[in-house]
Design an enzyme around this catalytic site. Structure first.
Site, PDB file in Angstrom:
ATOM      1  N   ALA A  79       0.862  -1.174   0.000  1.00 15.04           N
ATOM      2  CA  ALA A  79       0.000   0.000   0.000  1.00 15.04           C
ATOM      3  C   ALA A  79       0.904   1.231   0.000  1.00 15.04           C
ATOM      4  O   ALA A  79       2.050   1.167   0.469  1.00 15.04           O
ATOM      5  CB  ALA A  79      -0.886  -0.019   1.235  1.00 15.04           C
ATOM      6  N   GLU A 127      -0.373  -9.511  -0.596  1.00 18.23           N
ATOM      7  CA  GLU A 127      -1.782  -9.864  -0.328  1.00 18.23           C
ATOM      8  C   GLU A 127      -2.593  -9.962  -1.620  1.00 18.23           C
ATOM      9  O   GLU A 127      -3.466 -10.816  -1.744  1.00 18.23           O
ATOM     10  CB  GLU A 127      -2.402  -8.836   0.623  1.00 18.23           C
ATOM     11  CG  GLU A 127      -1.819  -8.958   2.025  1.00 18.23           C
ATOM     12  CD  GLU A 127      -2.306  -7.848   2.933  1.00 18.23           C
ATOM     13  OE1 GLU A 127      -1.969  -6.666   2.676  1.00 18.23           O
ATOM     14  OE2 GLU A 127      -3.022  -8.143   3.890  1.00 18.23           O
TER      15      GLU A 127
HETATM   16  N1  DAK Z   1       4.573   3.352  -0.620  1.00 15.85           N
HETATM   17  C1  DAK Z   1       4.968   4.536  -1.143  1.00 15.85           C
HETATM   18  N2  DAK Z   1       6.130   4.723  -1.789  1.00 15.85           N
HETATM   19  C2  DAK Z   1       6.949   3.660  -1.896  1.00 15.85           C
HETATM   20  C3  DAK Z   1       6.620   2.391  -1.364  1.00 15.85           C
HETATM   21  C4  DAK Z   1       5.347   2.247  -0.710  1.00 15.85           C
HETATM   22  N3  DAK Z   1       4.903   1.089  -0.233  1.00 15.85           N
HETATM   23  N4  DAK Z   1       7.623   1.545  -1.628  1.00 15.85           N
HETATM   24  C5  DAK Z   1       8.554   2.258  -2.295  1.00 15.85           C
HETATM   25  N5  DAK Z   1       8.140   3.519  -2.463  1.00 15.85           N
HETATM   26  C6  DAK Z   1       8.875   4.615  -3.125  1.00 15.85           C
HETATM   27  C7  DAK Z   1      10.015   5.114  -2.253  1.00 15.85           C
HETATM   28  O1  DAK Z   1       9.536   6.022  -1.324  1.00 15.85           O
HETATM   29  C8  DAK Z   1      10.924   5.721  -3.290  1.00 15.85           C
HETATM   30  O2  DAK Z   1      10.421   7.002  -3.655  1.00 15.85           O
HETATM   31  P1  DAK Z   1      11.452   8.245  -3.839  1.00 15.85           P
HETATM   32  O3  DAK Z   1      12.193   8.339  -2.581  1.00 15.85           O
HETATM   33  O4  DAK Z   1      12.304   7.811  -5.033  1.00 15.85           O
HETATM   34  O5  DAK Z   1      10.519   9.404  -4.139  1.00 15.85           O
HETATM   35  C9  DAK Z   1      10.741   4.816  -4.512  1.00 15.85           C
HETATM   36  O6  DAK Z   1       9.514   4.128  -4.308  1.00 15.85           O
HETATM   37  C10 DAK Z   1      11.839   3.787  -4.648  1.00 15.85           C
HETATM   38  O7  DAK Z   1      11.969   3.112  -3.408  1.00 15.85           O
HETATM   39  P2  DAK Z   1      13.385   2.900  -2.690  1.00 15.85           P
HETATM   40  O8  DAK Z   1      14.300   4.025  -3.010  1.00 15.85           O
HETATM   41  O9  DAK Z   1      13.115   2.609  -1.260  1.00 15.85           O
HETATM   42  O10 DAK Z   1      13.911   1.603  -3.445  1.00 15.85           O
HETATM   43  P3  DAK Z   1      14.835   0.434  -2.862  1.00 15.85           P
HETATM   44  O11 DAK Z   1      15.152  -0.448  -4.018  1.00 15.85           O
HETATM   45  O12 DAK Z   1      15.957   0.989  -2.068  1.00 15.85           O
HETATM   46  O13 DAK Z   1      13.892  -0.364  -1.855  1.00 15.85           O
HETATM   47  C11 DAK Z   1      11.823  -1.462  -1.153  1.00 15.85           C
HETATM   48  C12 DAK Z   1      12.748  -1.044  -2.315  1.00 15.85           C
HETATM   49  C13 DAK Z   1      10.549  -2.056  -1.781  1.00 15.85           C
HETATM   50  C14 DAK Z   1      12.530  -2.582  -0.336  1.00 15.85           C
HETATM   51  C15 DAK Z   1      11.541  -0.256  -0.252  1.00 15.85           C
HETATM   52  O14 DAK Z   1      11.045   0.800  -1.090  1.00 15.85           O
HETATM   53  C16 DAK Z   1      10.505  -0.540   0.763  1.00 15.85           C
HETATM   54  O15 DAK Z   1      10.795  -1.158   1.802  1.00 15.85           O
HETATM   55  N6  DAK Z   1       9.278  -0.074   0.495  1.00 15.85           N
HETATM   56  C17 DAK Z   1       8.176  -0.256   1.448  1.00 15.85           C
HETATM   57  C18 DAK Z   1       7.708  -1.688   1.414  1.00 15.85           C
HETATM   58  C19 DAK Z   1       6.643  -1.931   2.420  1.00 15.85           C
HETATM   59  O16 DAK Z   1       6.818  -1.777   3.654  1.00 15.85           O
HETATM   60  N7  DAK Z   1       5.495  -2.321   1.935  1.00 15.85           N
HETATM   61  C20 DAK Z   1       4.358  -2.627   2.759  1.00 15.85           C
HETATM   62  C21 DAK Z   1       3.560  -1.388   2.857  1.00 15.85           C
HETATM   63  S1  DAK Z   1       2.320  -1.587   4.090  1.00 15.85           S
HETATM   64  C22 DAK Z   1      -4.757  -1.359   5.543  1.00 15.85           C
HETATM   65  C23 DAK Z   1      -4.807  -2.362   4.656  1.00 15.85           C
HETATM   66  C24 DAK Z   1      -3.698  -2.776   4.003  1.00 15.85           C
HETATM   67  C25 DAK Z   1      -2.496  -2.188   4.250  1.00 15.85           C
HETATM   68  C26 DAK Z   1      -2.461  -1.177   5.139  1.00 15.85           C
HETATM   69  C27 DAK Z   1      -3.565  -0.769   5.790  1.00 15.85           C
HETATM   70  N8  DAK Z   1      -5.899  -0.970   6.233  1.00 15.85           N
HETATM   71  C28 DAK Z   1      -6.556  -1.974   7.031  1.00 15.85           C
HETATM   72  C29 DAK Z   1      -6.144   0.401   6.447  1.00 15.85           C
HETATM   73  C30 DAK Z   1      -1.324  -2.615   3.587  1.00 15.85           C
HETATM   74  C31 DAK Z   1      -0.149  -2.189   4.051  1.00 15.85           C
HETATM   75  C32 DAK Z   1       1.048  -2.266   3.307  1.00 15.85           C
HETATM   76  O17 DAK Z   1       1.114  -2.742   2.197  1.00 15.85           O
END
Ligand code: DAK
Length: 273
Positions: A79, A127
């Site tokens: 997300a 998911e």
């Molecule tokens: N959201 C927004 N931007 C993201 C992102 C994300 N999930 N993942 C990556 N980006 C963006 C980064 O901010 C970066 O943007 P700039 O800084 O260039 O502007 C760009 O994409 C490239 O990312 P990185 O520079 O970090 O690239 P790396 O290769 O170094 O790393 C990475 C890649 C995928 C390992 C890293 O970006 C990362 O850890 N991203 C977050 C992954 C993550 O934690 N995903 C889970 C998100 S939580 C809900 C229901 C569902 C959910 C939530 C609530 N409700 C019940 C309300 C679901 C939650 C999730 O999915």
């Protein structure tokens, strides 16, 4: 039947297969609210083109759907954290309902859905992959449910579905640790069905889709419905459900055609009815 207007998702159709490609390169295809709404609209369109539906009658039948991500790095990086971080409980709930609705729509879609995971499938990305029927992964695929590191829990059905792919103990481990796993481990634990080089991912997904398309779309849709219903049912009810669906198919065009084609040693020409 006009395609929905989409900005963050590309919708292509070829040889009876639709492909939806998530494309938000600046955020590694992370899911914001707009993308979820677009996906919802795209799934409605795909469903309207299932065998026997109005869209299919107009000559554009879709038998299989493939989900993938644009670029070489990411399927869906979860997300959109930046959009999500300041949500209040009400907005969080709206977002959750939207995501859960879309992941459920993937399961309820009559056509099988193949997740062609071409890189990061994290959080909501993982998911959505496990809401598909099965996963084909590229060698650089990375899966994970890192929500706990963000102080949240899987919210698009991860805690409900991951165990169905990998078993409860492994699902617990992945969710509690937030550990990311690579394609070879995903294959070993049954999360991915196959792992192929990145360049082969979409061609392989197309091959599998065409294998599915050789069969009766009606029988495939009923198999999918059953597979998605029975896991919530007690075994006796599930077996009863299977026998009802099985019986209901007899007398249909595709059942007669499939069996006559076998008896006459020719290829079946299914109609999906
Ligand atoms: N959201 C927004 N931007 C993201 C992102 C994300 N999930 N993942 C990556 N980006 C963006 C980064 O901010 C970066 O943007 P700039 O800084 O260039 O502007 C760009 O994409 C490239 O990312 P990185 O520079 O970090 O690239 P790396 O290769 O170094 O790393 C990475 C890649 C995928 C390992 C890293 O970006 C990362 O850890 N991203 C977050 C992954 C993550 O934690 N995903 C889970 C998100 S939580 C809900 C229901 C569902 C959910 C939530 C609530 N409700 C019940 C309300 C679901 C939650 C999730 O999915």
């Amino acid at each position: 039947m006009d395609q929905p207007k989409l900005e963050n998702i590309l919708l292509e159709t070829k040889d009876g297969v639709a492909t939806l490609t998530f494309s938000r390169p600046k955020a590694l295809n992370a899911l914001n609210e707009q993308t979820l709404r677009e996906l919802k609209a795209a799934l409605v369109w795909v469903e309207q083109h299932a065998a026997g539906r109005e869209g299919a009658a107009q000559g554009e039948q879709i038998d299989v759907l493939i989900l993938t991500g644009a670029g070489e790095k990411s399927f869906i990086a979860g997300a959109d954290i930046l959009e999500m971080k300041d949500k209040d409980p009400e907005a969080g709930e709206i977002f959750a309902r939207l995501g859960q609705g879309v992941s459920r729509a993937l399961e309820l879609l009559p056509q099988p859905v193949i997740a062609a995971v071409n890189g990061f499938a994290l959080g909501g990305g993982c998911e959505f992959a496990i809401a598909c029927d099965f996963i084909l992964a590229s060698e650089n695929a990375v899966f994970g449910q890192p929500e706990v590191a963000l102080g949240i829990i899987p919210g698009f059905g991860g805690s409900v579905r991951l165990g169905r792919f990998v078993g409860q103990p492994r699902a617990r481990e992945l969710i509690y640790t937030g550990r990311k796993i690579k394609a070879d481990e995903a294959l070993r634990i049954g999360l991915a069905n196959q792992v192929v080089p990145l360049a082969q991912l979409l061609p392989r997904a197309q091959e599998v889709a065409q294998e599915i398309r050789k069969n009766s779309p009606m029988a495939v849709a009923k198999s999918k419905r059953l597979m998605n219903q029975i896991y919530t049912m007690p075994i006796d009810q599930a077996l009863r459900e299977e026998s009802l669906l099985f019986g209901g198919i007899f007398g249909s065009y595709d059942q007669r055609e499939g069996m006559n084609a076998f008896a006459e040693k020719r290829k079946a020409a299914f109609r999906g009815e």
